[in-house]
Design a protein around this motif. Structure first.
Motif, PDB file in Angstrom:
ATOM      1  N   PHE A  11     -25.905   2.779 -45.080  1.00 42.20           N
ATOM      2  CA  PHE A  11     -25.904   2.634 -43.621  1.00 42.20           C
ATOM      3  C   PHE A  11     -25.001   3.687 -42.990  1.00 42.20           C
ATOM      4  O   PHE A  11     -25.348   4.323 -42.013  1.00 42.20           O
ATOM      5  CB  PHE A  11     -25.413   1.250 -43.212  1.00 42.20           C
ATOM      6  CG  PHE A  11     -26.319   0.126 -43.622  1.00 42.20           C
ATOM      7  CD1 PHE A  11     -27.672   0.165 -43.356  1.00 42.20           C
ATOM      8  CD2 PHE A  11     -25.805  -0.982 -44.260  1.00 42.20           C
ATOM      9  CE1 PHE A  11     -28.508  -0.872 -43.718  1.00 42.20           C
ATOM     10  CE2 PHE A  11     -26.632  -2.030 -44.637  1.00 42.20           C
ATOM     11  CZ  PHE A  11     -27.984  -1.967 -44.363  1.00 42.20           C
ATOM     12  N   ARG A  12     -23.812   3.841 -43.556  1.00 40.01           N
ATOM     13  CA  ARG A  12     -22.846   4.792 -43.002  1.00 40.01           C
ATOM     14  C   ARG A  12     -23.384   6.219 -43.054  1.00 40.01           C
ATOM     15  O   ARG A  12     -23.259   6.980 -42.107  1.00 40.01           O
ATOM     16  CB  ARG A  12     -21.525   4.697 -43.742  1.00 40.01           C
ATOM     17  CG  ARG A  12     -20.442   5.555 -43.135  1.00 40.01           C
ATOM     18  CD  ARG A  12     -19.112   5.368 -43.811  1.00 40.01           C
ATOM     19  NE  ARG A  12     -19.199   4.224 -44.693  1.00 40.01           N
ATOM     20  CZ  ARG A  12     -18.634   4.147 -45.890  1.00 40.01           C
ATOM     21  NH1 ARG A  12     -17.895   5.100 -46.316  1.00 40.01           N
ATOM     22  NH2 ARG A  12     -18.776   3.098 -46.644  1.00 40.01           N
ATOM     23  N   VAL A 158     -24.792   1.297 -31.419  1.00 38.45           N
ATOM     24  CA  VAL A 158     -24.689  -0.138 -31.128  1.00 38.45           C
ATOM     25  C   VAL A 158     -25.147  -0.950 -32.343  1.00 38.45           C
ATOM     26  O   VAL A 158     -24.481  -1.904 -32.753  1.00 38.45           O
ATOM     27  CB  VAL A 158     -25.513  -0.509 -29.871  1.00 38.45           C
ATOM     28  CG1 VAL A 158     -25.648  -2.017 -29.721  1.00 38.45           C
ATOM     29  CG2 VAL A 158     -24.890   0.116 -28.629  1.00 38.45           C
ATOM     30  N   VAL A 159     -26.267  -0.541 -32.944  1.00 38.94           N
ATOM     31  CA  VAL A 159     -26.786  -1.259 -34.114  1.00 38.94           C
ATOM     32  C   VAL A 159     -25.787  -1.210 -35.264  1.00 38.94           C
ATOM     33  O   VAL A 159     -25.462  -2.234 -35.865  1.00 38.94           O
ATOM     34  CB  VAL A 159     -28.154  -0.687 -34.560  1.00 38.94           C
ATOM     35  CG1 VAL A 159     -28.555  -1.206 -35.924  1.00 38.94           C
ATOM     36  CG2 VAL A 159     -29.229  -1.005 -33.530  1.00 38.94           C
ATOM     37  N   PHE A 160     -25.279  -0.032 -35.559  1.00 40.10           N
ATOM     38  CA  PHE A 160     -24.391   0.091 -36.709  1.00 40.10           C
ATOM     39  C   PHE A 160     -23.022  -0.526 -36.459  1.00 40.10           C
ATOM     40  O   PHE A 160     -22.405  -1.038 -37.383  1.00 40.10           O
ATOM     41  CB  PHE A 160     -24.293   1.539 -37.182  1.00 40.10           C
ATOM     42  CG  PHE A 160     -25.479   1.910 -38.034  1.00 40.10           C
ATOM     43  CD1 PHE A 160     -25.510   1.591 -39.378  1.00 40.10           C
ATOM     44  CD2 PHE A 160     -26.571   2.536 -37.479  1.00 40.10           C
ATOM     45  CE1 PHE A 160     -26.608   1.904 -40.162  1.00 40.10           C
ATOM     46  CE2 PHE A 160     -27.674   2.859 -38.254  1.00 40.10           C
ATOM     47  CZ  PHE A 160     -27.689   2.536 -39.604  1.00 40.10           C
ATOM     48  N   GLN A 161     -22.561  -0.511 -35.228  1.00 44.50           N
ATOM     49  CA  GLN A 161     -21.304  -1.221 -34.934  1.00 44.50           C
ATOM     50  C   GLN A 161     -21.490  -2.714 -35.167  1.00 44.50           C
ATOM     51  O   GLN A 161     -20.601  -3.384 -35.665  1.00 44.50           O
ATOM     52  CB  GLN A 161     -20.847  -0.954 -33.494  1.00 44.50           C
ATOM     53  CG  GLN A 161     -20.264   0.416 -33.289  1.00 44.50           C
ATOM     54  CD  GLN A 161     -18.956   0.612 -34.049  1.00 44.50           C
ATOM     55  OE1 GLN A 161     -18.215  -0.327 -34.297  1.00 44.50           O
ATOM     56  NE2 GLN A 161     -18.682   1.848 -34.405  1.00 44.50           N
ATOM     57  N   THR A 165     -20.503  -1.522 -40.411  1.00 47.51           N
ATOM     58  CA  THR A 165     -20.638  -0.726 -41.630  1.00 47.51           C
ATOM     59  C   THR A 165     -19.988   0.636 -41.510  1.00 47.51           C
ATOM     60  O   THR A 165     -20.282   1.516 -42.289  1.00 47.51           O
ATOM     61  CB  THR A 165     -22.128  -0.521 -41.974  1.00 47.51           C
ATOM     62  OG1 THR A 165     -22.741   0.135 -40.874  1.00 47.51           O
ATOM     63  CG2 THR A 165     -22.804  -1.820 -42.283  1.00 47.51           C
ATOM     64  N   LEU A 166     -19.117   0.817 -40.550  1.00 50.72           N
ATOM     65  CA  LEU A 166     -18.520   2.129 -40.368  1.00 50.72           C
ATOM     66  C   LEU A 166     -17.015   2.131 -40.616  1.00 50.72           C
ATOM     67  O   LEU A 166     -16.259   2.704 -39.858  1.00 50.72           O
ATOM     68  CB  LEU A 166     -18.798   2.631 -38.946  1.00 50.72           C
ATOM     69  CG  LEU A 166     -20.244   2.825 -38.608  1.00 50.72           C
ATOM     70  CD1 LEU A 166     -20.396   3.223 -37.158  1.00 50.72           C
ATOM     71  CD2 LEU A 166     -20.871   3.862 -39.512  1.00 50.72           C
ATOM     72  N   PRO A 167     -16.558   1.521 -41.695  1.00 49.36           N
ATOM     73  CA  PRO A 167     -15.117   1.550 -41.895  1.00 49.36           C
ATOM     74  C   PRO A 167     -14.635   2.948 -42.268  1.00 49.36           C
ATOM     75  O   PRO A 167     -14.837   3.870 -41.519  1.00 49.36           O
ATOM     76  CB  PRO A 167     -14.907   0.537 -43.021  1.00 49.36           C
ATOM     77  CG  PRO A 167     -16.201   0.425 -43.720  1.00 49.36           C
ATOM     78  CD  PRO A 167     -17.270   0.849 -42.733  1.00 49.36           C
TER      79      PRO A 167
END
Length: 189
Positions: A11-12, A158-161, A165-167
């Motif tokens: 995802f990232r 918006v979807v990924f936040q 999944t964005l650590p």
């Protein structure tokens, strides 16, 4: 970007790559469409920056005697471009951006016949909002597609936040390459 058969991007990685590509398209769309956006026209520099290349190459494809054969081999070509006299548009680039997303998530270059089955397959990995974004990119009516590359980037963010999944940055073990978020992207002819 080389998509090795079966090597699905995280995802990232998808977010980082598509954020850069959509940013480059936003700049490019101020003067016109790319027209030949595929994974083969996206390069990752050693420092992680993304380069979108072959801008304007589609003009040669449209003028080519091999146009139909080339189109048949690429799911990245928007349906409206099959019409006689059709020209590339920003909307056809957004269609290709949707196909690119599916290719990265599925780990394969889709054909036209594989688009719906692959969308079904990867939907289990994504939220309903991501599926809706992809369906908006892939609709056959260009007037119903997402309005701009900037809108795509915003919706993707918006979807990924929401997936949280964005650590941290960096590659995940066994994953396809990671790309730097907010890395600068450029467009080359």
């Amino acid at each position: 970007v080389r998509i090795a058969r079966g090597a699905k991007f995280s995802f990232r990685s998808i977010f980082n790559l598509l954020s850069s590509v959509s940013g480059a398209l936003s700049v490019l769309h101020r003067v016109g469409p790319h027209g030949a956006l595929t994974s083969e026209n996206i390069f990752v520099q050693p420092d992680g920056r993304i380069k979108v290349v072959n801008v304007g190459f589609s003009r040669l494809l449209f003028a080519s005697a091999y146009r139909e054969e080339m189109f048949a081999q690429s799911a990245y070509v928007a349906p409206e471009l099959w019409e006689e006299g059709a020209e590339n548009s920003r909307s056809s680039d957004l269609y290709a951006l949707g196909v690119l997303t599916i290719a990265l998530a599925a780990g394969t270059h889709p054909t036209h016949d594989q688009m719906l089955p692959l969308l079904e397959e990867i939907s289990s990995r994504f939220t309903p909002e991501m599926r809706a974004l992809l369906e908006t990119c892939l609709t056959h009516d260009p007037r119903s597609r997402i309005a701009s590359a900037s809108d795509f980037a915003y919706a993707l963010g918006v979807v990924f936040q929401s997936l949280n999944t964005l650590p941290q940055e960096g590659p995940e073990s066994g994953d396809a390459p990671a790309f730097r978020r907010n890395s600068s992207a450029s467009v080359s002819a």
